[in-house]
Design a protein around this motif. Structure first.
Motif, PDB file in Angstrom:
ATOM      1  N   LYS A  59       1.759   7.047  -6.461  1.00  0.00           N
ATOM      2  CA  LYS A  59       0.692   8.024  -6.669  1.00  0.00           C
ATOM      3  C   LYS A  59       1.178   9.442  -6.369  1.00  0.00           C
ATOM      4  O   LYS A  59       0.873  10.391  -7.101  1.00  0.00           O
ATOM      5  N   ARG A 117      -6.000   1.103  -5.192  1.00  0.00           N
ATOM      6  CA  ARG A 117      -5.178   0.826  -4.013  1.00  0.00           C
ATOM      7  C   ARG A 117      -5.652  -0.472  -3.361  1.00  0.00           C
ATOM      8  O   ARG A 117      -6.843  -0.688  -3.150  1.00  0.00           O
ATOM      9  N   GLN A 154       0.829  -1.203   0.000  1.00  0.00           N
ATOM     10  CA  GLN A 154       0.000   0.000   0.000  1.00  0.00           C
ATOM     11  C   GLN A 154       0.873   1.266   0.000  1.00  0.00           C
ATOM     12  O   GLN A 154       0.601   2.213  -0.741  1.00  0.00           O
ATOM     13  N   GLN A 155       1.909   1.242   0.816  1.00  0.00           N
ATOM     14  CA  GLN A 155       2.807   2.399   0.875  1.00  0.00           C
ATOM     15  C   GLN A 155       3.561   2.584  -0.448  1.00  0.00           C
ATOM     16  O   GLN A 155       3.808   3.716  -0.872  1.00  0.00           O
ATOM     17  N   ASP A 173       1.173   4.204  -2.703  1.00  0.00           N
ATOM     18  CA  ASP A 173       1.017   5.610  -2.333  1.00  0.00           C
ATOM     19  C   ASP A 173       2.219   6.431  -2.810  1.00  0.00           C
ATOM     20  O   ASP A 173       2.069   7.592  -3.239  1.00  0.00           O
TER      21      ASP A 173
END
Length: 787
Positions: free
Chosen positions: A94, A132, A87-88, A91
């Protein structure tokens, strides 16, 4: 000519307020211009525009865009496919994607895969995950899909699966603009926050990053060197003359020279590049010797008769003639770069040469004018010229010249022999990041990426099919590209290729339901079936859109190569280009080799960022060798015009050539490679070292002819009088260039060390070998040479 200098001296002193006003006006104007200077964000254009290789590369970039537009972020971790870390990582991608100037960000989660839609009879590209991740199941699905895409093994994830890449593509409009610098800085900040939050080290690399970081580091260093040069030379002047007045006057002169250098850059429409940024600190180092010679001559003349005005007049008249020639030789050392045909060096040569002469003019006007307003020199200043350790040192030299000439010649012959042997050990090789120390983050991160993914330097093959539309209508082209890719695969320096063949493999794998074993180039019959599914795709769905131009006449095959050095790169090019020609232009059935332009064949040429760098390095070396020879030739012409004797040309040139030979020998012994950052040394050092020769010979000529001394008396007087100034200037030049050894770039370090040694050796040769030559001649021969 004598009347000219006499009249000039009278004019400067008589109209000193006008001359002072002109210098102040020049300083103000140049300061205003200097405020408009801009730092270049573009890659240096070293190859001339007429060069076919340059034209090929420029044409390639016009069709397909800048090939060095991808920055990468690497991370070594076994937690990539754990939900929290993944997830990180998403991110991070993104956040980077929102940075201005960034076109695309590719990572393990959004890499494309091809699926077929039977109902629509077409192929569709999809990311491994569309949003995500919210669960470990989704992450596991991403990993399962990735495992079925063999192309990405060694491309986005390393072979062992513990190192991952994020590939950041810059917009073409930003890659050569200052916005690239801003984007890189923002990405570094975002990446730093990720490192802190995840307690994980990231490795940043790629051409946009390397270019930006190296330029930033060099620019910062140049500012430091400028300050160091001013401080160090000022302290040396203070130590030599024990006078704040002299230090401040010299400082004013070099400050005007600095702003003038920047102003000239702006006036010519140039931007500050990595090499032109060297000019301001060089102005300090080269400008201070002018002040030393003018002040010493002024003190010397005043000590003779105590008349300040006469001392200043004689100083302008005598030193003006000597300095114009010595500064001209220095200007030639820089100016020959203007004839290399390389815009990169032309700008440097023009600005440096003009600035050397401008600084000379300012020195000759400003220093005598300022001293004309000040009190005459005190006794302690004039006595200093006749006493101290320097005088003892010069008396020792005079003794050796008079009584140990055979020893001097023997030592010189031995030094020449050792140096010649050392030159045979010189290696001519350059790396894109070889100027960096081994612990520099740019270097360590690049080596990390190369260790896990082979390389990131663009290496391209540009293919011209000669006819619009032929790329899509020639199945044999895919076969030929495949054969060529097999040849490249024999070289461990290359990554996997990306080409039309890659696109065809992806499409065929999708056609076969995603089975990894079908990631192969299909046969002609299978290719025909793929057309039913609109295999060409369109818009964002077009996997191959970056590899075909709008006319469908041109295509490309993209590789990445390790920074293996110019020698190895050129060797690879020499080996591969003939093989490429054979693949694309040889018909085995008819045993026919198609000529270039024959529409039965193709024009396939190697190009790309790393290729151009290798070619540029070789081009520069060849041209800079020519520039050094040109500098030597032009300075010999000046010597011939000055002394009207080719014998004197030999005598005057040898003391400046021997230091260059010593420097070349040291490069061989200490494994300092011959490249553009080190070969600059020779023409610059020869131009500067010739100054000492001119100082010595013009003074010797005056002592011999005008004062009717014997050869021995003239040599002794010249050593004791000119030697002081030559010693001072040698220390200033040695120390001024030696400050460059504080650089974090090995090329700059080498520049500083080698030029310092060369100029120190030049002073020794000019004070020992040159007078020894003159002593070997009898008075009649000496006078004949100077008549």
């Amino acid at each position: 000519m004598k009347n000219f200098w006499h009249n000039l001296a009278l004019s400067i002193l008589k109209y000193r307020l006008y001359y002072l006003s002109a210098v102040i006006a020049l300083a103000i104007f140049m300061t205003v211009m200097a405020a408009k200077t801009q730092v270049s964000s573009e890659l240096p254009k070293i190859l001339p525009q007429s060069d076919e290789r340059f034209q090929l590369y420029e044409s390639f970039k016009k069709r397909f865009g800048e090939d060095g537009s991808v920055m990468v972020i690497g991370v070594e971790t076994n937690k990539m496919f754990q939900l929290a870390f993944f997830q990180q990582w998403q991110d991070l991608a993104k956040a980077i994607k929102t940075v201005k100037g960034i076109k695309d960000v590719v990572y393990a989660g959004n890499i494309p895969r091809v699926e077929k839609n039977d109902s629509l009879k077409r192929f569709i590209t999809k990311s491994l995950i569309a949003q995500r991740a919210t669960s470990q199941v989704e992450v596991d699905a991403v990993k399962a899909k990735l495992d079925k895409l063999p192309f990405y093994k060694g491309f986005i994830i390393n072979e062992t699966g513990n190192v991952h890449l994020m590939m950041i593509t810059f917009d073409q409009s930003a890659i050569n603009d200052k916005s690239r610098v801003e984007a890189v800085q923002k990405i570094k900040k975002i990446a730093g926050e990720f490192e802190t939050s995840q307690n994980t080290e990231l490795h940043l690399s790629g051409m946009p990053f390397i270019r930006t970081e190296m330029t930033a580091q060099i620019t910062n260093e140049l500012g430091i060197f400028l300050i160091l040069a001013i401080v160090v030379t000022s302290l040396i002047l203070l130590a030599f003359f024990r006078s704040f007045k002299i230090m401040l006057v010299a400082l004013v002169v070099v400050l005007i020279g600095i702003v003038s250098a920047l102003g000239i850059i702006v006036m010519f429409g140039f931007k500050i590049s990595i090499i032109s940024g060297l000019i301001p600190p060089l102005v300090v180092v080269i400008g201070v010797p002018n002040a030393i010679f003018i002040v010493n001559k002024y003190y010397e003349e005043y000590a003779l008769h105590g008349n300040q005005e006469l001392a200043l007049k004689v100083t302008i008249e005598k030193i003006g003639q000597t300095l114009v020639l010595s500064n001209l030789t220095t200007a030639i050392g820089f100016g020959v770069f203007a004839f290399t045909g390389s815009i990169f060096l032309i700008e440097f040569g023009i600005v440096a040469a003009i600035n050397v002469m401008l600084t000379y003019a300012v020195s000759l006007i400003l220093i005598p004018v300022i001293f004309s307003f000040l009190a005459p020199p005190a006794n302690k200043h004039t006595i200093r010229l006749e006493s101290g350790k320097i005088s003892k040192f010069l008396l020792g030299i005079d003794h050796w010249v008079n009584h140990r000439r055979s020893v001097i010649y023997l030592v010189i012959i031995l030094i020449i022999g050792v140096s010649v042997y050392g030159t045979t050990k010189i290696k001519s090789i350059g790396y894109i990041v070889d100027d960096l120390t081994k612990d520099n983050p740019i270097y360590t991160d690049l080596k990390f990426i190369e260790k896990n993914f082979k390389g990131i330097m663009p290496f391209e093959v540009a293919i011209d099919t000669y006819e619009p539309g032929r790329v899509m209508n020639s199945p044999e082209l895919l076969t030929k590209i495949k054969r060529m890719e097999k040849e490249f695969a024999k070289y461990p320096e290359f990554t996997k290729p990306v080409s039309l063949v890659t696109a065809a493999k992806f499409i065929y794998q999708g056609y076969r339901g995603g089975d990894p074993k079908y990631f192969v180039l299909p046969g002609i019959n299978e290719l025909a079936k793929l057309k039913e599914y609109n295999a060409s795709l369109s818009g964002k769905q077009n996997f191959a859109k970056g590899f075909i131009d709008s006319t469908k006449r041109y295509t490309r095959v993209s590789f990445q190569i390790a920074d293996c050095g110019t020698v190895r790169t050129n060797q690879i090019i020499r080996e591969l280009q003939p093989k490429i020609d054979s693949i694309f232009n040889y018909n085995a059935e008819t045993n026919e080799f198609y000529k270039k332009g024959d529409k039965k064949g193709y024009d396939a040429e190697i190009t790309g960022n790393s290729v151009i760098y290798a070619w540029q390095n070789d081009y520069l070396q060849g041209n800079l060798v020519e520039s050094t020879l040109q500098a030597i030739f032009l300075i010999c012409i000046i010597m011939a015009l000055l002394f009207r004797s080719w014998k004197m040309v030999f005598i005057s040139t040898l003391p400046s050539l021997i230091p260059l030979l010593i420097t070349a020998g040291l490069m061989g012994y200490f494994d300092i490679h011959l490249k553009y950052s080190t070969i600059l040394i020779f023409s610059i050092a020869f131009g500067i070292s010739s100054d000492g020769t001119i100082y010595f010979l013009t003074r010797y000529k005056d002592e011999l002819l005008n004062k009717n001394r014997t050869v021995k008396q003239a040599v002794t007087a010249t050593i004791l009088n000119t030697g002081v100034s030559m010693f001072y200037t040698a220390i200033v030049l040695f120390t001024g260039f030696f400050i460059f050894t504080a650089s974090t770039f090995k090329g700059t370090q080498s520049l500083g060390i080698l030029i310092s040694i060369t100029l120190l050796m030049a002073m020794i040769c000019n004070l020992i070998l040159l007078p020894a030559f003159l002593m070997t001649l009898n008075k009649r021969e000496s006078k004949k040479l100077f008549m």
